[in-house]
Design a protein around this motif. Structure first.
Motif, PDB file in Angstrom:
ATOM      1  N   SER A   1       0.952  -0.932  -0.286  1.00  0.00           N
ATOM      2  CA  SER A   1       0.121  -0.348   0.217  1.00  0.00           C
ATOM      3  C   SER A   1       1.215   0.502  -0.198  1.00  0.00           C
ATOM      4  O   SER A   1       0.997   2.191  -0.339  1.00  0.00           O
ATOM      5  N   ARG A   2       2.603   1.681   1.024  1.00  0.00           N
ATOM      6  CA  ARG A   2       2.766   1.909   0.537  1.00  0.00           C
ATOM      7  C   ARG A   2       3.693   2.333  -0.915  1.00  0.00           C
ATOM      8  O   ARG A   2       3.459   3.177  -0.780  1.00  0.00           O
ATOM      9  N   ASP A   3       4.325   1.121  -0.959  1.00  0.00           N
ATOM     10  CA  ASP A   3       4.391   1.624  -3.136  1.00  0.00           C
ATOM     11  C   ASP A   3       3.536   1.967  -3.705  1.00  0.00           C
ATOM     12  O   ASP A   3       3.511   2.984  -4.465  1.00  0.00           O
ATOM     13  N   ALA A   4       2.077   1.439  -3.468  1.00  0.00           N
ATOM     14  CA  ALA A   4       1.392   1.638  -4.481  1.00  0.00           C
ATOM     15  C   ALA A   4       0.885   3.655  -4.072  1.00  0.00           C
ATOM     16  O   ALA A   4       0.494   4.455  -5.447  1.00  0.00           O
ATOM     17  N   ALA A   5       0.700   4.011  -3.517  1.00  0.00           N
ATOM     18  CA  ALA A   5       0.262   5.381  -3.004  1.00  0.00           C
ATOM     19  C   ALA A   5       1.721   6.306  -3.598  1.00  0.00           C
ATOM     20  O   ALA A   5       1.202   7.552  -3.850  1.00  0.00           O
ATOM     21  N   GLU A   6       2.916   5.280  -2.869  1.00  0.00           N
ATOM     22  CA  GLU A   6       4.434   6.754  -3.592  1.00  0.00           C
ATOM     23  C   GLU A   6       3.981   6.986  -5.392  1.00  0.00           C
ATOM     24  O   GLU A   6       4.451   7.374  -6.259  1.00  0.00           O
ATOM     25  N   ARG A   7       3.493   5.365  -6.181  1.00  0.00           N
ATOM     26  CA  ARG A   7       3.353   5.664  -7.488  1.00  0.00           C
ATOM     27  C   ARG A   7       2.614   6.363  -7.655  1.00  0.00           C
ATOM     28  O   ARG A   7       2.251   6.916  -9.070  1.00  0.00           O
ATOM     29  N   VAL A   8       1.189   6.534  -6.903  1.00  0.00           N
ATOM     30  CA  VAL A   8      -0.074   7.492  -7.150  1.00  0.00           C
ATOM     31  C   VAL A   8       0.851   9.035  -7.725  1.00  0.00           C
ATOM     32  O   VAL A   8       0.678   9.896  -8.082  1.00  0.00           O
ATOM     33  N   CYS A   9       1.729   9.159  -6.398  1.00  0.00           N
ATOM     34  CA  CYS A   9       1.967  10.410  -6.318  1.00  0.00           C
ATOM     35  C   CYS A   9       3.443  10.555  -7.884  1.00  0.00           C
ATOM     36  O   CYS A   9       3.557  12.237  -8.047  1.00  0.00           O
ATOM     37  N   LYS A  10       4.403   9.641  -8.238  1.00  0.00           N
ATOM     38  CA  LYS A  10       5.241   9.944  -9.431  1.00  0.00           C
ATOM     39  C   LYS A  10       4.285  10.197 -10.416  1.00  0.00           C
ATOM     40  O   LYS A  10       4.916  10.989 -11.417  1.00  0.00           O
ATOM     41  N   GLU A  11       3.608   9.709 -10.539  1.00  0.00           N
ATOM     42  CA  GLU A  11       2.444   9.122 -11.955  1.00  0.00           C
ATOM     43  C   GLU A  11       1.413  11.257 -12.118  1.00  0.00           C
ATOM     44  O   GLU A  11       1.855  11.653 -12.764  1.00  0.00           O
ATOM     45  N   ASP A  12       1.738  11.827 -11.059  1.00  0.00           N
ATOM     46  CA  ASP A  12       1.237  13.084 -11.093  1.00  0.00           C
ATOM     47  C   ASP A  12       2.220  13.864 -10.279  1.00  0.00           C
ATOM     48  O   ASP A  12       2.014  15.629 -10.616  1.00  0.00           O
ATOM     49  N   LYS A  13       3.275  13.812 -10.640  1.00  0.00           N
ATOM     50  CA  LYS A  13       4.463  15.110 -10.498  1.00  0.00           C
ATOM     51  C   LYS A  13       4.022  15.249  -9.171  1.00  0.00           C
ATOM     52  O   LYS A  13       4.415  16.388  -9.118  1.00  0.00           O
ATOM     53  N   TYR A  14       3.603  14.710  -8.269  1.00  0.00           N
ATOM     54  CA  TYR A  14       3.721  14.972  -6.748  1.00  0.00           C
ATOM     55  C   TYR A  14       2.695  16.519  -6.680  1.00  0.00           C
ATOM     56  O   TYR A  14       3.381  16.976  -6.210  1.00  0.00           O
ATOM     57  N   SER A  15       1.939  16.435  -7.257  1.00  0.00           N
ATOM     58  CA  SER A  15       0.693  17.511  -7.673  1.00  0.00           C
ATOM     59  C   SER A  15      -0.178  17.251  -6.133  1.00  0.00           C
ATOM     60  O   SER A  15      -0.267  16.171  -5.620  1.00  0.00           O
ATOM     61  N   LEU A  16      -0.650  18.676  -5.689  1.00  0.00           N
ATOM     62  CA  LEU A  16      -0.589  18.094  -4.130  1.00  0.00           C
ATOM     63  C   LEU A  16      -2.249  17.268  -4.264  1.00  0.00           C
ATOM     64  O   LEU A  16      -2.754  16.095  -3.283  1.00  0.00           O
ATOM     65  N   LYS A  17      -3.188  17.542  -5.843  1.00  0.00           N
ATOM     66  CA  LYS A  17      -4.425  16.224  -5.506  1.00  0.00           C
ATOM     67  C   LYS A  17      -3.789  14.633  -5.383  1.00  0.00           C
ATOM     68  O   LYS A  17      -4.578  13.686  -4.726  1.00  0.00           O
ATOM     69  N   SER A  18      -2.970  14.894  -6.047  1.00  0.00           N
ATOM     70  CA  SER A  18      -2.342  13.265  -5.977  1.00  0.00           C
ATOM     71  C   SER A  18      -1.759  12.513  -4.466  1.00  0.00           C
ATOM     72  O   SER A  18      -1.505  11.585  -4.094  1.00  0.00           O
ATOM     73  N   GLN A  19      -0.728  13.586  -3.743  1.00  0.00           N
ATOM     74  CA  GLN A  19      -0.526  13.122  -2.816  1.00  0.00           C
ATOM     75  C   GLN A  19      -1.329  13.265  -1.407  1.00  0.00           C
ATOM     76  O   GLN A  19      -1.696  12.223  -0.758  1.00  0.00           O
ATOM     77  N   ASN A  20      -2.583  13.765  -1.910  1.00  0.00           N
ATOM     78  CA  ASN A  20      -3.517  13.566  -0.508  1.00  0.00           C
ATOM     79  C   ASN A  20      -4.248  11.498  -1.180  1.00  0.00           C
ATOM     80  O   ASN A  20      -5.226  11.578   0.188  1.00  0.00           O
TER      81      ASN A  20
END
Length: 140
Positions: free
Chosen positions: A8-27
């Motif tokens: 789950s932590r790795d999946a969360a990191e992938r979501v952030c990387k896909e959107d270039k760590y935008s605020l929406k992707s971090q949330n």
């Protein structure tokens, strides 16, 4: 459960990387990880696995993620409200500009002894009269 938490932590990191760590992707990533951790806490309680897994550490991670999300919300400046109405404030001195203030020509005596022009209302005349700005339809 440990593998599930790591995934789950790795999946969360992938979501952030896909959107270039935008605020929406971090949330979004934080929400996914928190929901996975809460599921792990529920499994630990339901299956009485407190001896094998530390429930407190998982709860601490949930609290940490929620604090991070709240901190991101506080750091974002709220959007400024747009002014309603006109785009620019009206210039109050518009009548006092180059031409000067408005002056009534009748009161100023600009017509002298000549007849004062009267407004023409086309609907009051007999027959159909074309306005002066309209070309004639038929040649004469």
């Amino acid at each position: 459960l440990k593998g599930y938490v790591k995934d789950s932590r790795d999946a969360a990191e992938r979501v952030c990387k896909e959107d270039k760590y935008s605020l929406k992707s971090q949330n979004e990533a934080t929400d996914k990880e928190v929901s996975a951790l809460k599921a792990v806490i529920k499994i630990i309680k339901d299956r009485n696995l407190e001896a094998e897994f530390s429930e407190e550490r998982v709860e601490e991670r949930v609290e940490e993620l929620e604090r991070q999300k709240a901190q991101r919300k506080r750091n974002v400046e709220p959007p400024q409200p747009k002014p309603k109405g006109r785009k620019r404030p009206r210039d109050r001195s518009a009548r006092g500009g180059i031409l000067g203030p408005y002056m009534n020509p009748v009161a100023a005596g600009l017509y002298g002894s000549a007849a004062i022009p009267q407004p023409v209302y086309y609907g009051q005349q007999a027959g159909f009269v074309m306005p002066p700005f309209h070309p004639s339809y038929y040649s004469q």
